[in-house]
Design a protein around this motif. Structure first.
Motif, short mmCIF file in Angstrom:
data_model
loop_
_atom_site.label_atom_id
_atom_site.label_comp_id
_atom_site.label_asym_id
_atom_site.label_seq_id
_atom_site.Cartn_x
_atom_site.Cartn_y
_atom_site.Cartn_z
N ASP A 375 25.14 35.52 41.41
CA ASP A 375 25.51 35.58 39.99
C ASP A 375 24.65 36.62 39.28
OD1 ASP A 375 23.06 34.45 39.44
OD2 ASP A 375 23.84 32.70 38.41
N ARG A 376 24.82 36.75 37.96
CA ARG A 376 24.14 37.81 37.21
C ARG A 376 22.61 37.66 37.25
NH1 ARG A 376 23.92 39.42 32.18
NH2 ARG A 376 26.11 39.33 31.59
N PHE A 377 22.10 36.47 37.60
CA PHE A 377 20.64 36.28 37.66
C PHE A 377 20.12 36.31 39.10
CE2 PHE A 377 22.00 33.98 33.77
CZ PHE A 377 21.34 34.78 32.85
N GLY A 378 20.98 36.73 40.06
CA GLY A 378 20.54 36.87 41.43
C GLY A 378 20.60 35.59 42.23
N ASN A 379 21.20 34.53 41.69
CA ASN A 379 21.31 33.26 42.41
C ASN A 379 22.50 33.33 43.37
OD1 ASN A 379 19.19 31.84 40.94
ND2 ASN A 379 20.62 31.92 39.21
N LEU A 380 22.30 32.90 44.60
CA LEU A 380 23.38 32.84 45.58
C LEU A 380 24.34 31.74 45.17
CD1 LEU A 380 24.55 33.84 48.31
CD2 LEU A 380 23.21 31.99 49.40
N ILE A 381 25.62 32.10 44.97
CA ILE A 381 26.61 31.14 44.49
C ILE A 381 27.08 30.28 45.65
CG2 ILE A 381 28.83 30.85 43.33
CD1 ILE A 381 28.41 33.64 42.12
N LEU A 395 29.94 26.45 36.67
CA LEU A 395 30.21 27.88 36.86
C LEU A 395 30.71 28.49 35.55
CD1 LEU A 395 30.70 30.10 39.27
CD2 LEU A 395 33.09 29.60 38.77
N VAL A 396 30.14 29.60 35.19
CA VAL A 396 30.56 30.31 33.99
C VAL A 396 31.23 31.61 34.40
CG1 VAL A 396 29.80 31.53 31.92
CG2 VAL A 396 28.79 29.31 32.51
N LEU A 397 32.54 31.73 34.14
CA LEU A 397 33.23 33.01 34.28
C LEU A 397 33.16 33.68 32.92
CD1 LEU A 397 36.41 31.93 36.34
CD2 LEU A 397 34.26 32.89 37.20
N GLU A 398 32.27 34.65 32.80
CA GLU A 398 32.00 35.22 31.48
C GLU A 398 33.24 35.87 30.89
OE1 GLU A 398 28.53 37.66 31.77
OE2 GLU A 398 27.23 35.97 32.27
N GLU A 602 21.86 20.03 41.34
CA GLU A 602 22.87 19.35 40.55
C GLU A 602 23.08 20.01 39.19
OE1 GLU A 602 21.79 15.29 40.31
OE2 GLU A 602 22.33 14.83 42.38
N ASN A 603 22.03 20.58 38.63
CA ASN A 603 22.14 21.18 37.31
C ASN A 603 22.24 22.70 37.36
OD1 ASN A 603 22.07 18.78 35.90
ND2 ASN A 603 19.82 18.72 35.86
N LYS A 604 22.44 23.26 38.52
CA LYS A 604 22.53 24.71 38.65
C LYS A 604 23.83 25.21 38.03
CE LYS A 604 20.52 27.61 40.99
NZ LYS A 604 19.38 28.46 40.54
N ILE A 605 23.74 26.24 37.22
CA ILE A 605 24.91 26.87 36.64
C ILE A 605 24.91 28.34 37.07
CG2 ILE A 605 26.11 27.54 34.53
CD1 ILE A 605 25.06 25.13 33.18
N TYR A 606 26.03 28.79 37.60
CA TYR A 606 26.17 30.17 38.02
C TYR A 606 26.91 30.96 36.94
CZ TYR A 606 25.16 27.94 42.50
OH TYR A 606 24.59 27.21 43.51
N TYR A 607 26.37 32.13 36.61
CA TYR A 607 26.98 32.99 35.60
C TYR A 607 27.60 34.20 36.31
CZ TYR A 607 24.56 30.22 32.10
OH TYR A 607 24.13 29.19 31.30
N VAL A 608 28.92 34.26 36.31
CA VAL A 608 29.65 35.31 37.03
C VAL A 608 30.17 36.31 36.01
CG1 VAL A 608 31.53 35.82 38.60
CG2 VAL A 608 30.27 33.67 38.82
N LYS A 609 29.71 37.56 36.17
CA LYS A 609 30.02 38.57 35.16
C LYS A 609 31.34 39.29 35.42
CE LYS A 609 28.15 42.80 33.08
NZ LYS A 609 27.04 43.78 33.09
N ASP A 610 31.66 39.58 36.67
CA ASP A 610 32.72 40.54 36.95
C ASP A 610 34.05 39.94 37.39
OD1 ASP A 610 30.97 42.64 36.38
OD2 ASP A 610 30.13 42.56 38.41
N ALA A 611 34.18 38.61 37.39
CA ALA A 611 35.45 38.01 37.82
C ALA A 611 36.53 38.29 36.78
CB ALA A 611 35.28 36.51 38.00
#
Length: 788
Positions: A375-381, A395-398, A602-611
């Motif tokens: 994701d945008r912060f380098g976390n493996l989704i 999951l956040v699809l920006e 459990e509380n991890k949120i992934y921020y996806v910029k380019d989807a």
């Protein structure tokens, strides 16, 4: 001679004198032509019209708050009882016990309180019952004791020039006061959002307090804003007899107390300030929004109510809670009275709505990361399929947020960029990202005033400070608000025209509360309807048959059953919604949202910029005559509705051509449910109602207003008139081409600046040889406009 008397003649010559002779006071007890509904609102050309409201010929009152009889009058071409069925229908709506029909030759009486003896009887004009006779009959039917009668007959509070309660408010107040007078200690009122529950509560409390049936009263709410608004508005008339309980001070010298339940209770004993009062201190407790905590047996609400269990409890709600685990009805009993959203819209007291549903490709197909995608912060989704329920939680699809903001901005640009709007988001983080996205779509307005869009959530003091400004009709800013839970209830946003749903909502109660943010009408500020933009399929809940029906208890208590844990009760918000907006993100002491990475992610949120995210469908749905959303196409619905009234094209043409005023036909079509404004949006704004109907209902090729105007000009129709009259008719034709036929039928059009060069209205009419000749010339012009 009698056969020629009009209904009004019958009233003035026979019915009114007969009622006065029976002892009814003309000025205090008799009301004629009483309109008791406003008439359902129908949108029309950036304004609205109303369907004809319901009006009773006579309502007779024992006291201002006690209507006893309704009379339906007919002219003498009708029989004496011919108005009875209509009168009975009105009496049932208005909760009036004695019903009469008359044609001036006598009365037919129907006694709705009498089930054992003769229900109907014929009366002469001279034998109409007196106020005392009807009151005694009603009192006997209800079994009132002398003490109960004193309570029931207590007047409303009426300030000079103040508004009298609407019919449903009066019924709710009267039924509750009667129930309490007769010893009812648990009572439930169900009234749709926007129908004035606080005003109802005030009058119930005031009458019970003034009659000394109840001496010390507690009004219990769950939000500070509700308590403060109530004290400042409806309850202000209690003056120095009223106080607000806080967890700091207890003063037992007052008679009317208001409290935030979180402010008087808590996990630690020292927070339970309510215990400073003895259990028998209050003899009446009114619980606002009782569908929330008080429905649950383990809630702080219920703890307080149990402590004051000897008091009379009255619950108020728009959305009673009935699940297998929790029940308002189990606690309060069956509702004393229910006034639904559908009734409010049909009566014209609540705003109708339309729904625009958007579907995104990712919501349908889901989204899965590429192998090794970060994701945008380098976390493996985490590699799995994410769907609509994951979006903006795990999951956040920006780009999805950006697309929602674009559609909201696009809708507002086409309608009104300054209409008040609430966007309901998944959580605080989502609300903040949506605020930023809306700002980016409206840079000009945000540059002008950064408060154009504000996040109003429980953790944000700057946003909460703007809530009063958002509610205030006179305050321009903020215009758009983003929120999660904080604005679902208790926000009296009279001018909110746009509700945006971008959160999965499974609770019908929460959904109905959210819809209630838009149902209020404020004609002064042009608020008479609202729109719902749905990005999550939430409006499927409208199709639930129980959405606007009578509440039904399905909870079955069992001895020994454990209390329901809060996490199993999905319909309520957190116990303290003023301090915690949604409970999803954890927060640091400064109030910022932080997301904790624990071992289980459990509380991890992934921020996806380019989807990439795009809209794959957009569907408009409308509120139908039956109170349900119209799911068929607008054209199919229009065709069916028109052909129910005019089965053939010739039938419609004959009606149109025979009508002296086309506006009357247009209004008739609107009242039958034909949505002409929506047809203009979909078929074309250059067509007037005649061509819209021809095209949609009868498959005829439409002509634009300009084409019809040009056809008239080609026929040299105006040569028969003098120069000045011809110039006026040509301008009327141009007015038709610009704005439609209904805009040329009134002589008010002659007051417009465009006609001023031809003189005053009187001078223009003289050019045609008088008013009748002018009106005939307009009718002939219309015939030319619609010539085959």
């Amino acid at each position: 001679m009698g056969k020629n008397l009009s209904e009004r003649d019958v009233c003035s010559k026979f019915i009114t004198p007969a009622v006065i002779d029976a002892g009814w006071d003309l000025h205090k007890q008799i009301r004629e032509e009483v309109s008791f509904t406003a008439g359902r609102i129908i949108e029309r050309h950036n304004g609205y019209i109303r369907k004809q409201g319901k009006r009773a010929d006579y309502i007779l009152y024992y006291k201002p708050n006690i209507p006893l009889a309704i009379i339906e009058a007919k002219d003498q071409n009708h029989s004496v009882g011919s108005g009875m069925q209509q009168a009975l229908d009105y009496a049932e709506t208005l909760d009036i016990p004695f019903v009469y029909s008359s044609n001036g030759k006598g009365f037919v009486e129907h006694d709705r309180t009498n089930s054992d003896e003769q229900i109907t009887r014929q009366l002469s004009l001279k034998s109409f019952p007196s106020p005392e006779e009807l009151w005694n009959r009603y009192r006997k039917s209800q079994g009132f004791t002398e003490e109960e009668e004193k309570i029931v007959a207590q007047d409303y509070f009426m300030e000079p020039g103040g508004k009298t309660p609407r019919y449903y408010q009066r019924i709710a107040i009267n039924r509750t006061v009667e129930a309490v007078a007769k010893g009812g200690d648990r009572n439930l009122l169900v009234c749709a959002t926007g129908t004035g529950k606080t005003m109802i509560a005030f009058n119930i409390i005031h009458r019970l307090w003034k009659s000394r049936a109840k001496k010390r009263i507690l009004f219990l709410a769950d939000r500070n804003i509700l308590v403060d608004q109530t004290m400042a508005n409806d309850f202000k008339h209690f003056g120095d007899k009223m106080t607000k309980i806080t967890n700091r001070t207890v003063d037992k010298s007052y008679e009317i107390y208001l409290a935030l339940y979180q402010g008087v209770s808590g996990a630690e004993d020292w927070k339970n300030i309510y215990k400073e009062f003895s259990p028998d201190f209050f003899d009446l407790i009114v619980i606002d929004e009782c569908h929330r905590g008080s429905a649950r047996e383990d809630s702080a609400w219920r703890e307080i109510l149990a402590y004051f269990s000897d008091a009379t409890h009255i619950g108020l709600t728009a959305t009673p809670k009935e699940t297998e685990d929790v029940s308002n009805i189990h606690y309060f009993g069956e509702p004393i009275y229910t006034y639904s959203l559908k009734q409010g819209i049909n009566d014209g007291f609540l705003a109708p709505y339309r729904v625009i549903r958007y579907t995104f490709d990712r919501d349908v197909e889901g989204w899965r990361p590429r192998k090794g995608e970060k994701d945008r912060f380098g976390n493996l989704i985490e590699d799995r399929m994410y769907n609509k329920k994951d979006f903006d939680k795990g999951l956040v699809l920006e780009n999805r947020t950006i697309q929602v903001a674009k559609k909201v901005a696009e809708y507002m640009a086409h309608t009104d960029r300054f209409q008040k709007a609430i966007i309901f988001c998944v959580n605080v983080d989502h609300a903040e990202r949506m605020r930023q996205a809306i700002a980016n779509e409206n840079p000009d307005l945000v540059t002008e005033n950064h408060k154009y869009v504000m996040r109003i959530t429980g953790d944000n003091e700057e946003g909460k400070m703007e809530l009063d400004n958002f509610i205030d009709p006179e305050s321009v800013y903020p215009v758009v608000t983003t929120t999660s839970k904080l604005m679902t209830t208790g926000v009296d946003a009279q001018t909110c025209k746009l509700i945006v749903l971008d959160s999965v909502i499974n609770s019908p109660i929460e959904f109905k509360q959210i819809i209630g943010r838009g149902t209020r009408i404020n004609e002064e500020y042009g608020k008479y309807s609202f729109t719902i933009l749905d990005f999550r399929g939430v409006t499927d809940l409208f199709a639930d048959p129980d959405f606007d029906g009578d509440p039904v208890q399905i909870y079955e208590p069992k001895d020994g059953d454990p209390a329901v844990p809060p996490e199993q009760d999905g319909g309520d918000e957190p116990d303290d919604p003023d301090s915690l907006d949604d409970g999803y993100p954890e927060r640091d002491p400064g109030g910022a949202d932080i997301f904790i990475d624990d071992k289980d992610n459990e509380n991890k949120i992934y921020y996806v910029k380019d989807a990439n995210v795009k809209v794959v469908s957009e569907k408009v749905q409308y509120y139908g005559e039956d109170g349900k959303l119209i799911t068929e196409s607008l054209k199919d619905y229009t065709k069916k509705t028109v052909q129910n009234e005019y089965q053939t094209l010739d039938e419609f043409l004959n009606k149109w051509n025979e009508s002296e005023r086309k506006e009357a036909i247009i209004q008739e079509l609107l009242e039958q449910g034909v949505m002409l404004d929506e047809l203009e949006r979909t078929v074309g704004r250059d067509y007037d109602p005649f061509d819209l109907i021809l095209h949609v209902a009868y498959d005829q090729k439409p002509l634009t207003r300009q084409e019809r105007a040009n056809n008239v000009k080609k026929r040299d129709y105006f040569t028969k008139y003098g120069d000045k009259a011809r110039a006026v008719l040509e301008k009327l034709l141009d007015k038709y081409a610009d704005d439609g036929v209904e805009n040329i039928e009134s002589m008010e059009v002659l007051k417009l600046d465009t006609f001023s060069e031809h003189g005053s209205v009187i001078e223009i009419i003289k050019e045609f040889g008088g008013k009748n000749n002018y009106l005939m010339a307009v009718q002939e012009l219309e015939q030319e406009i619609y010539a085959s």
